[in-house]
Design a protein around this motif. Structure first.
Motif, PDB file in Angstrom:
ATOM      1  N   ARG A 305      40.487  50.393  14.817  1.00  0.00           N
ATOM      2  CA  ARG A 305      41.562  51.358  15.102  1.00  0.00           C
ATOM      3  C   ARG A 305      41.902  51.580  16.477  1.00  0.00           C
ATOM      4  N   CYS A 306      41.418  50.717  17.292  1.00  0.00           N
ATOM      5  CA  CYS A 306      41.663  50.968  18.954  1.00  0.00           C
ATOM      6  C   CYS A 306      43.295  50.602  19.036  1.00  0.00           C
ATOM      7  N   THR A 307      43.776  51.270  20.196  1.00  0.00           N
ATOM      8  CA  THR A 307      44.991  50.886  20.587  1.00  0.00           C
ATOM      9  C   THR A 307      45.241  49.432  21.003  1.00  0.00           C
ATOM     10  N   ALA A 308      44.164  49.438  22.052  1.00  0.00           N
ATOM     11  CA  ALA A 308      44.105  47.942  22.508  1.00  0.00           C
ATOM     12  C   ALA A 308      42.521  47.849  23.078  1.00  0.00           C
ATOM     13  N   LEU A 309      42.108  46.685  23.205  1.00  0.00           N
ATOM     14  CA  LEU A 309      40.789  46.304  23.590  1.00  0.00           C
ATOM     15  C   LEU A 309      40.997  45.919  25.248  1.00  0.00           C
ATOM     16  N   PHE A 310      40.095  46.773  26.090  1.00  0.00           N
ATOM     17  CA  PHE A 310      40.340  46.116  27.388  1.00  0.00           C
ATOM     18  C   PHE A 310      39.082  45.735  27.978  1.00  0.00           C
ATOM     19  N   GLN A 311      39.050  44.389  28.468  1.00  0.00           N
ATOM     20  CA  GLN A 311      37.950  43.518  28.733  1.00  0.00           C
ATOM     21  C   GLN A 311      38.004  43.435  30.205  1.00  0.00           C
ATOM     22  N   PRO A 312      37.444  44.101  31.399  1.00  0.00           N
ATOM     23  CA  PRO A 312      37.640  44.419  32.736  1.00  0.00           C
ATOM     24  C   PRO A 312      36.732  43.128  33.285  1.00  0.00           C
ATOM     25  N   GLY A 336      42.431  39.244  35.283  1.00  0.00           N
ATOM     26  CA  GLY A 336      43.389  38.190  35.579  1.00  0.00           C
ATOM     27  C   GLY A 336      42.477  37.101  36.489  1.00  0.00           C
ATOM     28  N   GLU A 337      41.681  37.283  36.881  1.00  0.00           N
ATOM     29  CA  GLU A 337      40.880  36.409  37.729  1.00  0.00           C
ATOM     30  C   GLU A 337      39.713  35.654  36.820  1.00  0.00           C
ATOM     31  N   ALA A 354      45.173  41.928  34.134  1.00  0.00           N
ATOM     32  CA  ALA A 354      45.403  43.018  35.323  1.00  0.00           C
ATOM     33  C   ALA A 354      44.089  42.577  36.204  1.00  0.00           C
ATOM     34  N   VAL A 355      44.251  42.773  37.318  1.00  0.00           N
ATOM     35  CA  VAL A 355      43.353  42.652  38.616  1.00  0.00           C
ATOM     36  C   VAL A 355      42.954  44.015  39.174  1.00  0.00           C
ATOM     37  N   SER A 356      43.789  44.255  40.032  1.00  0.00           N
ATOM     38  CA  SER A 356      43.597  45.804  40.700  1.00  0.00           C
ATOM     39  C   SER A 356      43.522  46.801  40.062  1.00  0.00           C
TER      40      SER A 356
END
Lengths: 775, 412
Positions: A305-312, A336-337, A354-356
């Protein structure tokens, strides 16, 4: 068919560790499809136990339809191993450089010798090699694999499970990567890492098979609607799943969320963090919910049900959770790295990089304003990708095809080549190791032999190291009057009269002669030889109805000399040439933080190294921190080399221009590997082999538009038509090296272009050419 | 001029990027900077302290070389046993060499470890000391600014007290009914005015020489912002007006002050703004913070100690913050000047010792007080340092060094 053996130090269903789990899953699933699978492993029960103890009995046993053979492990000195291991781990990761062994002072040998080893297993491999169809070794860093694989190299597939860590730089690892028959990668990122570490020589034997994720096997069960008091159906949230840890960059994500909320206080988008780990995150930040470790159904519910998954996280080698998110049609954002995750997202086209902190904060804003349909569209792309690389069925299909277990493949292997009594020999002026034309003759010979012809290579001059490949030409000895003959023409050959008088069927392949006027000033003697070569061409024309040139550009010479309708037969260039060790000294020298600009070609005036030095000096003045490497033979007295040295001295850039001279393949390998740009100012190339080689090393090619260069480059590289504006050239070179967008587009064009010169492609043209000879 | 057959490459966009890159380049002179960076990079040892430590660990692992037979892993079965036996024999026989070698190894290793620890400690200490020095430096800067501020305050207070005392004294005298005594200021030499002019012409050097010497003070004036409207320059004891003339030429606002009637007349004829008055009474008549600079050339050696102190006090008072005061006077360090030339002027009282002069100004409220030594003998006037170089140098040092000096001070 003979069985396939999986070789792994430890084997069992309940063993922890990625490679152990993978071996269990793959071997069992292949066995279930009816293939004969065996597992060769040790009597040591697991990674966590003493590696010199035999906990389990040796011998064969059946385990769930798999034949498992266990072998006794060797005695070892654990202290020595630990010392060597801690020595290597003390090296800061940022000091590791491809091609440079970090295990100095004999620690590497100790690491391998005192690793988990089994002489009994090695002996078994050696003596029973014929009984097996193939061997799959995994993972890369244990003695069983490092010492075992070389015994069965030509039947071995390595599944390295490679990470960017100190062990990957061990020379023994390079040895098995180069020696094995095929390499199975778990992800695109792992494949790229291997390419970065070992060069393009191993590129074509690698295949990304992927790793299955078990959730794809489950039928979707009823998932809870509420998790930790949050009604998931009502909430809009970003999910961060996995170990909550500093090294996993969780803190960065929380900060980014905080920044996003500062700029958009009205937002209802929440951030939910879940997974194992000690630390608590974002306790003081409104909108952040750190749930800690959650149960499996809760995890599935959160994902679905998440909007998106973020994996930093920056150091992931394979992220299972991304595949799981895609399974639920949810898009993901990754760092991104991080090679592994970024490449997966890039390839799937289902998410963002994404990076920063600003990037991440911006992403929060971006997805909060996206429509559900848009998110779903992205997620579906991810599901498509996950189906391909994370669904066991698809993964096992790929194993079958790589290991040659498909029935169609087996049939093909058994086809016999017909034999023919006919003979076609080749005649070439010079034959040397590493020379493109010599390689071409060998490929032609192999093809002829495959087609059932007898074939040999005759040459006037031979490199002593190559005597097993070709024979010295002595007045036509060994070439009967009625055999077919392929004559490779370039300069100064005393073969002209012989081939004109040869009565049998014959053809000519022309490898370009430099126009004499280009070199007359610098080397009048050479100019005379070149003139002779061109005159000979006129004499040869009437006797050769079948002819070919390396390029359209070369064919023009042939047509002008009177040859009728010559065909184009490009030179074969395969990256396997570079499956050789790399010159470690050169690697150390060139990886010092400076950018390297490379040109490969003899030091002659028509290749215009002097123009390149001028342009490089301009680049250096504008940007600094760069080196020019000129690879190519020169003789100390040769005036052109002297004038280049003088030019460099006057410009005051002696420390920045490196004349490498004529180098071995290992050194050239190092130059290509360390270079950032291939820059040619040459005004005459008959074909330009280094241009294509540079493409295999993923160097952007920047070249002056002249002679055959545009034809060879095709859609690859970037051409320029004006040598005068050095500032503009320097700026373009800068972009090619440092602008990710420009560089990426050029490299993807080059990836397409280089395929055109692969032997299997050229073979089709060769086939046609040989048929034309009517032997 | 660029071409590509790659359909993904947007040539217009690429050319734009190149243009942008070139414009950015023109703005910065990155080339030089980057080259320095690349040299630094080469100097940096890629392997750091941790690496050194683990290298020593390897040495330690091998410190007992020759004490034991290796495990002979590359042999198998019986071969391994034979190899180990032969190895043991070799090791036994080799003890003659290996035992002293092992002792040597441990000694060297031990020394290296101690040295390494020492170097590490030193590095740490150095870093610590560096940090402390930086902190102290910053504290000092703050303190000295505070002292300047306090000094100005103190002087103002002193002055107020002395005015009050003076007024008190006057009131007391008035009540006594006695007459106010004339203050013992610079007292007149009026009758001798023409004589002094003649004397000056004879002894101080020609107008042009003086002008040349004075020109060097112009930058000092400009730096202090003096001579601008509202920051006028006052030259005390302007004499023949050489300095005033220079400032007129330089468009700096300035006025002069002299007691000598004849000299004042001469200056006025040249169109210079000159007041005929004695220094202290004029300064006392000026409001606080009203001048940009006060200059005086060869005047203070004519004043008594009390007057000199009064002159400094008044100067601090009337100068605007940042204003500059300079006083040039003969340098007694030059033996010829101190012993002889100084006395050429009969009105000179006594030579002023440079550091005393500096000290007095600092203690009367000036900041950043500096000494400038000027006008040494040059060329043929110096003793040639060829024959007896040491003696000549020593003599030159005391006979040909600066003939004048100037004390420059600023108001905080």
């Amino acid at each position: 068919m003979n069985p396939v053996a999986f070789v792994i130090p430890w084997f069992g269903q309940n063993l922890k560790g990625g490679a152990e789990q993978l071996a269990w899953q793959v071997s069992n699933r292949l066995a279930k499809r009816g293939h004969k699978i065996e597992v060769l492993t040790t009597c040591c029960s697991s990674f966590l136990e003493d590696w010199s103890s035999n906990h389990l009995p040796s011998g064969a046993e059946m385990l769930d339809g798999l034949l498992v053979r266990r072998f006794k492990v060797d005695k070892r000195n654990g202290d020595l191993f630990n010392q060597a291991n801690s020595y290597a781990l003390a090296i800061p990761p940022e000091n590791l450089r491809a091609g440079i062994n970090p295990f100095t002072f004999g620690t590497g040998e100790l690491f391998v010798a005192e690793n988990i080893n089994s002489l009994a297993l090695e002996r078994y491999l050696k003596w029973n090699k014929k009984r097996y169809h193939a061997f799959v070794f995994l993972p890369y860093l244990y003695g069983v694999v490092l010492n075992g694989l070389p015994h069965v190299a030509d039947k071995s597939f390595l599944q390295p499970c490679l990470h960017d860590e100190v062990y990957a730089y061990l020379p023994e690892v390079e040895n098995i990567m180069r020696g094995c028959r095929g390499i199975l990668y778990n992800s695109l990122g792992e494949e790229r890492l291997a390419h970065n570490l070992f060069g393009p020589g191993i590129d074509r034997k690698g295949e990304v098979v992927g790793v299955g994720v078990e959730s794809f096997d489950l039928t979707q069960q009823e998932l809870p609607r509420q998790v930790a008091g949050l009604d998931l159906a009502e909430e809009k949230y970003v999910l961060c799943l996995g170990r909550r840890d500093k090294t996993k960059n969780t803190a960065l994500l929380v900060e980014a969320y905080q920044e996003y909320r500062k700029n958009h206080p009205e937002s209802r988008l929440k951030l939910i963090i879940a997974g194992p780990g000690e630390e608590q995150f974002g306790a003081s930040v409104p909108g952040v919910y750190d749930l800690g470790l959650v149960s499996e159904p809760d995890k599935e519910a959160l994902l679905s049900r998440c909007t998106a998954l973020f994996q930093p996280s920056r150091n992931e080698s394979y992220s299972r959770v991304i595949m799981e998110a895609w399974f639920y049609n949810r898009p993901v954002a990754v760092h991104g790295e991080c090679l592994a995750t970024a490449m997966a997202v890039d390839a799937a086209g289902s998410g963002w990089l994404a990076v920063s902190r600003e990037d991440w904060a911006h992403l929060f804003h971006r997805i909060s304003s996206m429509e559900e349909s848009e998110l779903l569209g992205l997620g579906e792309k991810g599901r498509e990708y996950a189906r391909q690389y994370a669904e066991w069925d698809a993964v096992i299909d790929r194993y079958e095809s790589v290991l040659g277990l498909r029935s169609a493949q087996i049939l093909k292997e058994k086809t016999q080549h017909r034999t023919s009594p006919w003979t076609i020999h080749q005649l070439v002026p010079g034959f040397a190791h590493g020379d493109a034309i010599s390689n071409q003759t060998m490929i032609i010979r192999d093809l002829l032999k495959q087609k059932g012809y007898k074939s040999e290579i005759f040459t006037e001059h031979i490199d002593p190291s190559m005597t097993h490949e070709a024979r010295l030409f002595k007045d036509g000895k060994g070439i009967k009057a009625d055999v077919g003959l392929i004559y490779h023409h370039s300069i100064g050959a005393g073969l002209t009269d012989f081939v004109i008088n040869h009565p049998g069927p014959k053809s000519l392949i022309y490898h370009n002669i430099t126009p004499p006027e280009l070199v007359r000033d610098a080397d009048p003697e050479l100019a005379l030889k070149l003139e002779q070569g061109l005159k000979d061409l006129n004499r040869l024309a009437p006797y050769f109805p079948v002819s070919a040139g390396d390029s359209r550009f070369n064919c023009r010479d042939l047509e002008e000399s009177g040859f009728a309708s010559p065909s184009v037969l490009p030179i074969c260039i395969a990256p396997e040439k570079w499956n050789i060790p790399v010159d470690a000294n050169m690697m150390t020298r060139l990886q010092d933080g400076r950018d390297n600009i490379l040109f490969v070609g003899r030091l002659v005036a028509n290749k215009c190294q002097h123009d390149l030095i001028d342009a490089f000096a301009e680049y250096l003045a504008m940007y600094g921190n760069c080196r020019l490497i000129l690879v190519g033979g020169f003789i100390e007295q040769e005036s052109y080399y002297q004038s280049l040295k003088e030019q460099v001295r006057i410009l005051g850039i002696e420390g920045d221009v490196f004349f490498a001279g004529k180098v071995t393949d290992n050194t050239l390998h190092a130059c290509y590997r360390c270079a950032d740009l291939f820059w040619s100012m040459s005004e005459h190339e008959g074909f330009g082999v280094p241009l294509i080689e540079a493409m295999w090393f993923d160097l952007p090619v920047f070249a002056y538009k002249s002679s055959a260069i545009p034809e060879t480059l095709g859609e690859g590289g970037l051409l320029f038509t004006d040598k005068q504006n050095l500032k503009e050239l320097a700026a373009a070179a800068r972009l090619l090296m440092h602008d990710p967008d420009v560089r990426g587009k050029i490299l993807s064009g080059q990836k397409q272009r280089r395929k055109v010169f692969l032997p299997e492609v050229i073979r089709l043209k060769l086939d046609e050419f040989i048929r034309g000879m009517n032997v | 001029m660029l071409e590509s057959r790659n359909p993904d490459i947007d040539m217009a966009q690429l050319l734009d990027k190149i243009g942008l890159e070139l414009r950015l380049q023109q703005k910065s002179i990155a080339g030089g900077r980057n080259r320095v960076a690349s040299e630094e990079l080469a100097i940096n040892d890629p392997y750091s302290w941790g690496q050194l430590g683990s290298t020593l660990n390897v040495a330690e692992q091998n410190v007992n070389a020759g004490a034991e037979v290796t495990s002979m892993l590359h042999y198998r079965g019986i071969m391994r046993k034979i190899a180990r036996f032969l190895g043991k024999v070799t090791v036994f026989l080799g003890r003659v060499i290996t035992i002293p070698q092992r002792n040597f190894n441990s000694a060297i290793l031990q020394s290296l470890r101690i040295t390494l620890d020492g170097v590490r400690d030193m590095n740490r200490n150095t870093a610590l000391v560096e940090r402390q020095v930086r902190q102290i430096d910053e504290q000092l800067k703050k303190k000295s600014a505070l002292i300047d501020y306090l000094k100005t305050g103190l002087i103002t207070q002193e002055r107020r007290v002395s005015i009050l005392l003076e007024e008190l004294r006057r009131e007391v005298t008035a009540k006594d009914g006695s007459q106010e005594a004339p203050s013992p200021h610079l007292t007149g030499l009026d009758i001798l005015d023409p004589l002094y002019l003649a004397f000056e012409n004879q002894f101080r050097g020609t107008r042009e020489e003086i002008r040349d010497r004075l020109l060097q003070y112009v930058p000092l004036m400009r730096e202090a912002g003096a001579g601008a409207p509202g920051r006028e320059i006052l030259d005390i004891g302007c004499g023949r007006g050489e300095w005033l003339g220079i400032m007129q030429d330089e468009d700096l606002l300035a006025s002069g002050l002299d007691l000598n009637h004849v000299l004042v007349q001469e200056c006025r004829e040249k169109g210079l703004k000159v007041i005929e008055n004695d220094a202290l009474s004029h300064l006392r008549s000026l409001p606080e913070n009203s001048l940009g600079a006060i200059t005086s050339f060869h005047l203070i050696e004519h004043l008594s100690f009390d007057d000199r102190i009064a002159l400094f006090d008044e100067s601090v008072r009337v100068l605007k913050p940042g204003g500059v005061a300079l006083f040039e006077t003969p340098n007694p360090r030059n033996l010829l000047v101190g012993a002889c030339n100084f006395w050429a002027d009969p009105t000179h009282l006594r030579p002023l010792y440079p550091e005393t002069h500096q000290f007095l100004m600092e203690y009367r409220g000036f900041c950043k007080v500096e000494l400038l030594f000027l006008h040494p003998h040059e060329g043929e006037q110096r003793l040639p340092e060829t024959e007896a170089p040491q003696l000549a140098a020593r003599l030159n040092e005391i006979l040909s060094c600066a003939r004048d000096y100037t004390v420059v001070g600023y108001k905080a």
